[in-house]
Design a protein around this motif. Structure first.
Motif, PDB file in Angstrom:
ATOM      1  N   ASP A 122      79.199  61.786  22.726  1.00 27.50           N
ATOM      2  CA  ASP A 122      79.688  62.688  23.773  1.00 27.50           C
ATOM      3  C   ASP A 122      78.839  62.579  25.038  1.00 27.50           C
ATOM      4  O   ASP A 122      79.357  62.650  26.153  1.00 27.50           O
ATOM      5  CB  ASP A 122      79.687  64.133  23.273  1.00 27.50           C
ATOM      6  N   ASP A 123      77.528  62.417  24.856  1.00 31.71           N
ATOM      7  CA  ASP A 123      76.629  62.273  26.010  1.00 31.71           C
ATOM      8  C   ASP A 123      77.000  61.043  26.833  1.00 31.71           C
ATOM      9  O   ASP A 123      77.055  61.090  28.065  1.00 31.71           O
ATOM     10  CB  ASP A 123      75.173  62.156  25.542  1.00 31.71           C
ATOM     11  N   ILE A 124      77.230  59.928  26.147  1.00 30.60           N
ATOM     12  CA  ILE A 124      77.580  58.693  26.842  1.00 30.60           C
ATOM     13  C   ILE A 124      78.964  58.805  27.478  1.00 30.60           C
ATOM     14  O   ILE A 124      79.195  58.321  28.597  1.00 30.60           O
ATOM     15  CB  ILE A 124      77.521  57.486  25.884  1.00 30.60           C
ATOM     16  N   ALA A 125      79.891  59.459  26.788  1.00 30.12           N
ATOM     17  CA  ALA A 125      81.237  59.648  27.347  1.00 30.12           C
ATOM     18  C   ALA A 125      81.162  60.475  28.632  1.00 30.12           C
ATOM     19  O   ALA A 125      81.895  60.202  29.597  1.00 30.12           O
ATOM     20  CB  ALA A 125      82.134  60.332  26.319  1.00 30.12           C
ATOM     21  N   LYS A 126      80.285  61.467  28.637  1.00 32.83           N
ATOM     22  CA  LYS A 126      80.116  62.308  29.827  1.00 32.83           C
ATOM     23  C   LYS A 126      79.570  61.483  30.989  1.00 32.83           C
ATOM     24  O   LYS A 126      80.042  61.596  32.129  1.00 32.83           O
ATOM     25  CB  LYS A 126      79.170  63.467  29.510  1.00 32.83           C
ATOM     26  N   VAL A 127      78.561  60.634  30.701  1.00 32.95           N
ATOM     27  CA  VAL A 127      78.005  59.764  31.746  1.00 32.95           C
ATOM     28  C   VAL A 127      79.075  58.795  32.244  1.00 32.95           C
ATOM     29  O   VAL A 127      79.198  58.545  33.449  1.00 32.95           O
ATOM     30  CB  VAL A 127      76.779  58.989  31.221  1.00 32.95           C
ATOM     31  N   SER A 128      79.850  58.247  31.333  1.00 33.00           N
ATOM     32  CA  SER A 128      80.913  57.314  31.695  1.00 33.00           C
ATOM     33  C   SER A 128      81.888  57.957  32.675  1.00 33.00           C
ATOM     34  O   SER A 128      82.294  57.346  33.672  1.00 33.00           O
ATOM     35  CB  SER A 128      81.650  56.841  30.442  1.00 33.00           C
ATOM     36  N   GLU A 129      82.256  59.201  32.396  1.00 31.50           N
ATOM     37  CA  GLU A 129      83.182  59.907  33.269  1.00 31.50           C
ATOM     38  C   GLU A 129      82.562  60.174  34.642  1.00 31.50           C
ATOM     39  O   GLU A 129      83.221  60.018  35.678  1.00 31.50           O
ATOM     40  CB  GLU A 129      83.599  61.233  32.606  1.00 31.50           C
ATOM     41  N   GLN A 130      81.275  60.554  34.647  1.00 32.11           N
ATOM     42  CA  GLN A 130      80.581  60.786  35.913  1.00 32.11           C
ATOM     43  C   GLN A 130      80.520  59.508  36.752  1.00 32.11           C
ATOM     44  O   GLN A 130      80.781  59.526  37.959  1.00 32.11           O
ATOM     45  CB  GLN A 130      79.163  61.285  35.640  1.00 32.11           C
ATOM     46  N   VAL A 131      80.156  58.414  36.103  1.00 28.18           N
ATOM     47  CA  VAL A 131      80.037  57.136  36.807  1.00 28.18           C
ATOM     48  C   VAL A 131      81.393  56.706  37.355  1.00 28.18           C
ATOM     49  O   VAL A 131      81.507  56.194  38.473  1.00 28.18           O
ATOM     50  CB  VAL A 131      79.456  56.053  35.873  1.00 28.18           C
ATOM     51  N   ARG A 132      82.444  56.917  36.575  1.00 22.31           N
ATOM     52  CA  ARG A 132      83.794  56.538  37.008  1.00 22.31           C
ATOM     53  C   ARG A 132      84.190  57.280  38.291  1.00 22.31           C
ATOM     54  O   ARG A 132      84.818  56.717  39.192  1.00 22.31           O
ATOM     55  CB  ARG A 132      84.804  56.834  35.894  1.00 22.31           C
ATOM     56  N   LYS A 133      83.792  58.542  38.357  1.00 26.43           N
ATOM     57  CA  LYS A 133      84.131  59.348  39.534  1.00 26.43           C
ATOM     58  C   LYS A 133      83.283  58.976  40.759  1.00 26.43           C
ATOM     59  O   LYS A 133      83.746  59.051  41.883  1.00 26.43           O
ATOM     60  CB  LYS A 133      83.931  60.834  39.213  1.00 26.43           C
ATOM     61  N   ARG A 134      82.008  58.589  40.507  1.00 24.08           N
ATOM     62  CA  ARG A 134      81.082  58.359  41.611  1.00 24.08           C
ATOM     63  C   ARG A 134      81.039  56.920  42.111  1.00 24.08           C
ATOM     64  O   ARG A 134      80.653  56.672  43.250  1.00 24.08           O
ATOM     65  CB  ARG A 134      79.665  58.743  41.175  1.00 24.08           C
ATOM     66  N   ALA A 135      81.377  55.985  41.253  1.00 24.72           N
ATOM     67  CA  ALA A 135      81.095  54.566  41.505  1.00 24.72           C
ATOM     68  C   ALA A 135      81.565  54.082  42.872  1.00 24.72           C
ATOM     69  O   ALA A 135      80.830  53.395  43.591  1.00 24.72           O
ATOM     70  CB  ALA A 135      81.705  53.705  40.403  1.00 24.72           C
ATOM     71  N   ASP A 136      82.792  54.436  43.271  1.00 26.98           N
ATOM     72  CA  ASP A 136      83.341  53.929  44.535  1.00 26.98           C
ATOM     73  C   ASP A 136      82.587  54.452  45.750  1.00 26.98           C
ATOM     74  O   ASP A 136      82.631  53.839  46.827  1.00 26.98           O
ATOM     75  CB  ASP A 136      84.821  54.306  44.648  1.00 26.98           C
ATOM     76  N   PHE A 186      75.976  46.294  27.456  1.00 29.19           N
ATOM     77  CA  PHE A 186      76.740  47.538  27.336  1.00 29.19           C
ATOM     78  C   PHE A 186      77.389  47.838  28.676  1.00 29.19           C
ATOM     79  O   PHE A 186      76.721  47.869  29.711  1.00 29.19           O
ATOM     80  CB  PHE A 186      75.824  48.691  26.932  1.00 29.19           C
ATOM     81  N   ASN A 187      78.701  48.054  28.651  1.00 26.09           N
ATOM     82  CA  ASN A 187      79.444  48.406  29.864  1.00 26.09           C
ATOM     83  C   ASN A 187      79.860  49.864  29.767  1.00 26.09           C
ATOM     84  O   ASN A 187      80.555  50.255  28.826  1.00 26.09           O
ATOM     85  CB  ASN A 187      80.664  47.496  30.018  1.00 26.09           C
ATOM     86  N   ILE A 188      79.454  50.669  30.729  1.00 25.71           N
ATOM     87  CA  ILE A 188      79.693  52.111  30.672  1.00 25.71           C
ATOM     88  C   ILE A 188      81.178  52.447  30.765  1.00 25.71           C
ATOM     89  O   ILE A 188      81.594  53.536  30.389  1.00 25.71           O
ATOM     90  CB  ILE A 188      78.910  52.831  31.802  1.00 25.71           C
ATOM     91  N   PHE A 189      81.996  51.500  31.248  1.00 29.75           N
ATOM     92  CA  PHE A 189      83.434  51.717  31.331  1.00 29.75           C
ATOM     93  C   PHE A 189      84.193  51.186  30.119  1.00 29.75           C
ATOM     94  O   PHE A 189      85.278  51.669  29.813  1.00 29.75           O
ATOM     95  CB  PHE A 189      84.011  51.043  32.591  1.00 29.75           C
ATOM     96  N   GLU A 190      83.643  50.194  29.462  1.00 27.95           N
ATOM     97  CA  GLU A 190      84.341  49.540  28.356  1.00 27.95           C
ATOM     98  C   GLU A 190      83.398  49.388  27.165  1.00 27.95           C
ATOM     99  O   GLU A 190      82.582  48.475  27.128  1.00 27.95           O
ATOM    100  CB  GLU A 190      84.856  48.158  28.785  1.00 27.95           C
ATOM    101  N   TYR A 191      83.514  50.283  26.226  1.00 30.26           N
ATOM    102  CA  TYR A 191      82.667  50.209  25.034  1.00 30.26           C
ATOM    103  C   TYR A 191      83.427  50.782  23.846  1.00 30.26           C
ATOM    104  O   TYR A 191      84.404  51.513  23.997  1.00 30.26           O
ATOM    105  CB  TYR A 191      81.352  50.953  25.252  1.00 30.26           C
ATOM    106  N   ASP A 192      82.944  50.413  22.637  1.00 32.05           N
ATOM    107  CA  ASP A 192      83.550  50.936  21.417  1.00 32.05           C
ATOM    108  C   ASP A 192      82.476  51.557  20.541  1.00 32.05           C
ATOM    109  O   ASP A 192      81.308  51.656  20.940  1.00 32.05           O
ATOM    110  CB  ASP A 192      84.323  49.843  20.670  1.00 32.05           C
ATOM    111  N   SER A 193      82.856  51.981  19.358  1.00 31.42           N
ATOM    112  CA  SER A 193      81.912  52.675  18.468  1.00 31.42           C
ATOM    113  C   SER A 193      80.751  51.772  18.056  1.00 31.42           C
ATOM    114  O   SER A 193      79.627  52.241  17.874  1.00 31.42           O
ATOM    115  CB  SER A 193      82.645  53.185  17.218  1.00 31.42           C
ATOM    116  N   LYS A 194      81.018  50.465  17.926  1.00 32.36           N
ATOM    117  CA  LYS A 194      79.944  49.534  17.569  1.00 32.36           C
ATOM    118  C   LYS A 194      78.928  49.441  18.694  1.00 32.36           C
ATOM    119  O   LYS A 194      77.714  49.374  18.453  1.00 32.36           O
ATOM    120  CB  LYS A 194      80.542  48.153  17.267  1.00 32.36           C
TER     121      LYS A 194
END
Length: 396
Positions: free
Chosen positions: A5-19, A139-147
């Motif tokens: 969940d922590d990483i998912a939260k960061v992923s969402e933040q980065v997605r919003k801020r990246a541009d 590790f890509n913060i936008f594209e990752y899986d459980s592994k």
């Protein structure tokens, strides 16, 4: 909230801020710092997350100081270096100072290059204490899986173990290489592979042995047959696996744990200094375990660059991990957070968001004198781990 969940939260933040992020400094603060925080490092503690880090050797050698964007430390030992690139740049090693720092710092076993989106993890698999040119994990913060999340957990502050990371990195590299080899072989069988199968055909189809030499003409004849056989075999394996999964539960045979051979000591570990405080803590914990009326395992310790582990004679049989830096002190247990809270009512207890094995909670202490106040908790941790291995001990 767990590590996923922590990483998912960061992923969402980065997605919003990246541009909106432009330049290296903005990338650090908006994208990279939240990621380091999700890995359990206190980004507000300059003794743990050191920005613009300059080592002593760099000060002595260089006219213009070389520095690394971030040095991450546990218990005063630098365990990971991070080189930042601006968002939009490729996350590759452009400058030599990262490898120079990695090669010179004794306790550092991981280097990371990132642009805030992609994180490339390096270690020293090819030559000891020399940073590899290729990453063992990306590790890509936008594209990752459980592994990917499972792999990322190794770098969390509460789990960081240089020996485990090196072993895991080596396995990852070999699995990736072997998978590529097998894939290539299945897509386009080599002449040697076809020759091997042709030579062995008589063992499974009696009477159809190939007589005489296996010539080039024979190889060409059997190549399409081998390709078709591979495809048919893969389909059968997949069908059988799915049928088994749907029609009946798969019985898993649990093999008894076997005694592991002691690994040779890493030269880096010989340079780790076990402090008087750690020895005092160990003696206190050892005395508490001797109160147990049910178990009599020999209690030992293993000192690493990041933590001081207490075990039942084998490093994998640990029941406590101590972090005794001058700024922060804590004890990691393998018990649930609710059980720890009940056994340590006057202490701050935190859930561990990234855990290897079944580590579950952290107790914050002010000094090793608190260990005696936690006698009930320590005894419970000891007996819980001892119960897992009592059968093995009896049969040994």
């Amino acid at each position: 909230m767990g590590f996923t969940d922590d990483i998912a939260k960061v992923s969402e933040q980065v997605r919003k801020r990246a541009d909106q992020v432009v330049g290296e400094e903005s990338t650090k603060m908006s994208l990279i710092v939240p990621f380091l925080s999700a890995l359990g490092y206190d980004v507000y503690d300059p003794s743990e997350v050191m920005p613009e880090y300059v080592a002593d050797f760099a000060e002595r050698r260089a006219r213009q100081l070389e520095k690394v964007d971030y040095a991450l430390a546990i218990n005063g030992n630098i365990v990971m270096l991070v080189e930042a690139k601006a968002r939009g740049q490729k996350a590759e090693v452009h400058d030599g100072q990262l490898s120079r720092y990695f090669n010179a710092l004794v306790t550092t076993k991981v280097a990371v290059v990132t642009n805030g989106i992609e994180y490339r993890f390096f270690t020293d698999l090819r030559h000891k204490n020399i940073m590899d040119k290729e990453p063992f994990f990306t590790f890509n913060i936008f594209e990752y899986d459980s592994k990917d999340i499972d792999n990322l957990k190794f770098f969390h502050r509460d789990n960081f173990d240089a020996v485990a990371i090196t072993s895991h990195a080596e396995e990852m590299v070999y699995v990736k290489g072997m998978t590529q080899l097998v894939g290539n072989l299945l897509r386009s069988p080599s002449e040697e592979f076809v020759r091997f199968l042709v030579a062995e055909i008589g063992a499974v189809v009696p009477g159809y042995e190939i007589q005489g030499r296996i010539t080039g003409r024979v190889i060409e004849k059997f190549k399409p047959i081998v390709k078709k056989s591979i495809q048919q075999s893969l389909v059968e394996l997949m069908t059988r696996s799915l049928s088994q999964e749907i029609s009946q539960p798969v019985e898993i045979e649990v093999e008894p744990e076997i005694e592991e051979e002691e690994e040779p000591q890493d030269p880096q570990e010989s340079k780790i200094v076990t402090t008087a405080e750690e020895i005092t803590a160990f003696e206190q914990i050892k005395a508490i375990t001797q109160i147990s009326k049910s178990y009599s395992f020999e209690v030992k310790y293993k000192d690493t660059a990041s933590y001081f582990g207490i075990n039942l004679g084998k490093t994998t049989w640990w029941f406590l991990r101590l972090y005794l830096s001058s700024q922060k002190k804590s004890i990691i247990t393998r018990l649930s957070i609710n059980e720890v809270k009940s056994l340590a009512p006057n202490f701050e207890v935190q859930e561990i968001t990234a855990s290897l094995g079944d580590a579950a909670s952290k107790v914050i202490i002010t000094s090793v004198t608190d260990i005696d106040k936690l006698a009930s908790l320590i005894l419970r941790c000891y007996e819980a781990e001892a119960a897992k291995h009592q059968t093995i001990k009896k049969s040994a």
